[in-house]
Design a protein around this motif. Structure first.
Motif, PDB file in Angstrom:
ATOM      1  N   CYS A   1     -30.271  -6.018  -4.029  1.00 39.49           N
ATOM      2  CA  CYS A   1     -30.947  -6.858  -5.019  1.00 39.49           C
ATOM      3  C   CYS A   1     -30.068  -8.046  -5.391  1.00 39.49           C
ATOM      4  N   THR A   2     -30.707  -9.053  -5.962  1.00 38.73           N
ATOM      5  CA  THR A   2     -29.998 -10.203  -6.518  1.00 38.73           C
ATOM      6  C   THR A   2     -30.612 -10.504  -7.873  1.00 38.73           C
ATOM      7  N   ASP A   3     -29.776 -10.576  -8.934  1.00 36.87           N
ATOM      8  CA  ASP A   3     -30.317 -10.821 -10.264  1.00 36.87           C
ATOM      9  C   ASP A   3     -30.433 -12.324 -10.532  1.00 36.87           C
ATOM     10  N   SER A   4     -30.848 -12.652 -11.740  1.00 38.63           N
ATOM     11  CA  SER A   4     -31.074 -14.059 -12.089  1.00 38.63           C
ATOM     12  C   SER A   4     -29.796 -14.889 -12.078  1.00 38.63           C
ATOM     13  N   LYS A   5     -28.640 -14.221 -12.162  1.00 37.33           N
ATOM     14  CA  LYS A   5     -27.355 -14.918 -12.134  1.00 37.33           C
ATOM     15  C   LYS A   5     -26.758 -14.955 -10.721  1.00 37.33           C
ATOM     16  N   LYS A   6     -27.586 -14.596  -9.736  1.00 36.76           N
ATOM     17  CA  LYS A   6     -27.174 -14.616  -8.333  1.00 36.76           C
ATOM     18  C   LYS A   6     -26.115 -13.570  -8.011  1.00 36.76           C
ATOM     19  N   GLN A   7     -26.035 -12.553  -8.845  1.00 41.53           N
ATOM     20  CA  GLN A   7     -25.095 -11.478  -8.546  1.00 41.53           C
ATOM     21  C   GLN A   7     -25.782 -10.416  -7.701  1.00 41.53           C
ATOM     22  N   PRO A   8     -25.128  -9.992  -6.624  1.00 39.42           N
ATOM     23  CA  PRO A   8     -25.737  -8.989  -5.743  1.00 39.42           C
ATOM     24  C   PRO A   8     -25.580  -7.573  -6.298  1.00 39.42           C
ATOM     25  N   LYS A   9     -26.559  -6.738  -6.009  1.00 34.15           N
ATOM     26  CA  LYS A   9     -26.501  -5.333  -6.395  1.00 34.15           C
ATOM     27  C   LYS A   9     -26.902  -4.475  -5.204  1.00 34.15           C
ATOM     28  N   ALA A  10     -26.278  -3.327  -5.111  1.00 33.95           N
ATOM     29  CA  ALA A  10     -26.641  -2.347  -4.095  1.00 33.95           C
ATOM     30  C   ALA A  10     -26.949  -1.040  -4.809  1.00 33.95           C
ATOM     31  N   MET A  11     -28.045  -0.400  -4.438  1.00 34.11           N
ATOM     32  CA  MET A  11     -28.476   0.833  -5.090  1.00 34.11           C
ATOM     33  C   MET A  11     -28.834   1.895  -4.061  1.00 34.11           C
ATOM     34  N   PHE A  12     -28.553   3.129  -4.407  1.00 29.80           N
ATOM     35  CA  PHE A  12     -29.042   4.282  -3.656  1.00 29.80           C
ATOM     36  C   PHE A  12     -29.690   5.233  -4.658  1.00 29.80           C
ATOM     37  N   ARG A  13     -30.849   5.783  -4.281  1.00 31.64           N
ATOM     38  CA  ARG A  13     -31.555   6.721  -5.151  1.00 31.64           C
ATOM     39  C   ARG A  13     -32.133   7.829  -4.293  1.00 31.64           C
ATOM     40  N   GLY A  14     -32.072   9.051  -4.799  1.00 23.95           N
ATOM     41  CA  GLY A  14     -32.624  10.128  -3.987  1.00 23.95           C
ATOM     42  C   GLY A  14     -32.691  11.456  -4.724  1.00 23.95           C
ATOM     43  N   LEU A  15     -33.330  12.413  -4.078  1.00 22.76           N
ATOM     44  CA  LEU A  15     -33.553  13.735  -4.646  1.00 22.76           C
ATOM     45  C   LEU A  15     -32.544  14.726  -4.078  1.00 22.76           C
ATOM     46  N   PHE A  16     -31.850  15.406  -4.975  1.00 25.05           N
ATOM     47  CA  PHE A  16     -30.872  16.436  -4.610  1.00 25.05           C
ATOM     48  C   PHE A  16     -31.325  17.736  -5.256  1.00 25.05           C
TER      49      PHE A  16
ATOM     50  N   SER B   1     -29.332   8.443  -9.148  1.00 19.90           N
ATOM     51  CA  SER B   1     -29.267   7.028  -8.793  1.00 19.90           C
ATOM     52  C   SER B   1     -27.842   6.530  -8.962  1.00 19.90           C
ATOM     53  N   CYS B   2     -27.439   5.611  -8.097  1.00 17.16           N
ATOM     54  CA  CYS B   2     -26.147   4.945  -8.268  1.00 17.16           C
ATOM     55  C   CYS B   2     -26.335   3.470  -7.967  1.00 17.16           C
ATOM     56  N   GLU B   3     -25.495   2.672  -8.561  1.00 12.94           N
ATOM     57  CA  GLU B   3     -25.663   1.217  -8.468  1.00 12.94           C
ATOM     58  C   GLU B   3     -24.306   0.539  -8.551  1.00 12.94           C
ATOM     59  N   LEU B   4     -24.134  -0.503  -7.761  1.00 11.97           N
ATOM     60  CA  LEU B   4     -22.901  -1.280  -7.783  1.00 11.97           C
ATOM     61  C   LEU B   4     -23.257  -2.756  -7.841  1.00 11.97           C
ATOM     62  N   THR B   5     -22.732  -3.461  -8.846  1.00 13.83           N
ATOM     63  CA  THR B   5     -22.949  -4.899  -8.989  1.00 13.83           C
ATOM     64  C   THR B   5     -21.680  -5.620  -8.556  1.00 13.83           C
ATOM     65  N   GLY B   6     -21.822  -6.484  -7.571  1.00 17.52           N
ATOM     66  CA  GLY B   6     -20.666  -7.185  -7.040  1.00 17.52           C
ATOM     67  C   GLY B   6     -20.476  -8.562  -7.658  1.00 17.52           C
ATOM     68  N   LYS B   7     -19.517  -9.279  -7.149  1.00 20.87           N
ATOM     69  CA  LYS B   7     -19.245 -10.633  -7.623  1.00 20.87           C
ATOM     70  C   LYS B   7     -20.275 -11.605  -7.052  1.00 20.87           C
ATOM     71  N   ALA B   8     -20.539 -12.652  -7.820  1.00 15.62           N
ATOM     72  CA  ALA B   8     -21.470 -13.676  -7.354  1.00 15.62           C
ATOM     73  C   ALA B   8     -20.992 -14.222  -6.016  1.00 15.62           C
ATOM     74  N   GLY B   9     -21.907 -14.284  -5.058  1.00 14.15           N
ATOM     75  CA  GLY B   9     -21.567 -14.809  -3.746  1.00 14.15           C
ATOM     76  C   GLY B   9     -21.064 -13.778  -2.762  1.00 14.15           C
ATOM     77  N   GLU B  10     -20.827 -12.555  -3.224  1.00 15.32           N
ATOM     78  CA  GLU B  10     -20.366 -11.511  -2.301  1.00 15.32           C
ATOM     79  C   GLU B  10     -21.473 -11.185  -1.306  1.00 15.32           C
ATOM     80  N   SER B  11     -21.104 -10.964  -0.071  1.00 12.57           N
ATOM     81  CA  SER B  11     -22.111 -10.677   0.946  1.00 12.57           C
ATOM     82  C   SER B  11     -22.737  -9.304   0.737  1.00 12.57           C
ATOM     83  N   ALA B  12     -23.996  -9.186   1.125  1.00 11.53           N
ATOM     84  CA  ALA B  12     -24.711  -7.920   0.983  1.00 11.53           C
ATOM     85  C   ALA B  12     -24.041  -6.826   1.800  1.00 11.53           C
ATOM     86  N   ALA B  13     -23.534  -7.182   2.971  1.00  7.54           N
ATOM     87  CA  ALA B  13     -22.890  -6.191   3.840  1.00  7.54           C
ATOM     88  C   ALA B  13     -21.630  -5.624   3.202  1.00  7.54           C
TER      89      ALA B  13
END
Length: 205
Positions: free
Chosen positions: A153-168, A174-186
């Motif tokens: 994901c990318t928020d309104s401030k152009k910060q990238p986010k990566a999420m994983f969600r699942g059933l255990f 759910s887990c989520e990591l917000t990176g620095k603006a401009g950081e590559s998705a990979a």
């Protein structure tokens, strides 16, 4: 000394020993973190079972720092029924157990993980994997429980986010990591894969 006196003294000694053992047990009964190796691509999370309860204290500080790219400047944990700020300015009564770590000052990075308090059925989980929030898209994934979904994901401030969600088991994690603006998705996805394995391990301990 009479037999009654010896019995009483023996009882006192046994009680003292039992209390001492109890104190030692309580001292040792603290949440322990475990070393997690690899990331989601090297682990089979489809057989893991997560507890629907608090787990934040079982996440090692070193793993948080790795995820954030530096030591966390703040940590917040909340439980089912707590009034808390879930995201941005949104405050509500939580129906989950979760934790939020804020990255180094001025980095605007953050790491989160949360598990629903109520049990989740497989049908419900399947429906949730099909729900893609605005600004997000499904990503190539290793599994995160079964069923599961990975999002970038990318928020309104152009910060990238990566999420994983699942059933255990019956727990939706759910887990989520917000990176620095401009950081590559990979780059972010790679760190999130490690981070989400860490949180799944902590929640299943």
């Amino acid at each position: 000394m009479g037999s009654v006196g010896r019995i009483l003294i023996g009882a006192v000694i046994l009680t003292a020993i039992a209390v001492g053992i109890g104190v030692l047990t309580l001292k040792d009964d603290k949440p322990k973190t475990t070393e997690v190796k690899g990331d989601l691509s090297t682990a089979d999370t489809t057989t893991m079972h997560v507890r629907r309860g608090a787990f934040c204290d079982r996440v090692a500080k070193a793993d948080v720092s790795d995820a954030l790219g530096g030591a966390a400047s703040e940590k917040k944990a909340y439980n089912d029924g707590d009034q808390t700020t879930i995201s941005g300015d949104v405050s509500d009564v939580a129906q989950e157990y979760g934790c939020i770590w804020t990255g180094p000052k001025d980095s605007a990075t953050s790491a989160r993980a949360w598990v629903f308090a109520p049990p989740v059925t497989k049908d419900w989980a399947t429906q949730m994997t099909k729900s893609v929030p605005k600004g997000c898209k499904a990503a190539a994934k290793p599994a995160y429980g079964k069923p599961s979904v990975a999002l970038t994901c990318t928020d309104s401030k152009k910060q990238p986010k990566a999420m994983f969600r699942g059933l255990f088991g019956d727990a939706w994690l759910s887990c989520e990591l917000t990176g620095k603006a401009g950081e590559s998705a990979a780059s972010l996805q790679k760190r999130a894969s490690r981070w989400c394995l860490v949180t799944a391990d902590a929640a299943s301990a």
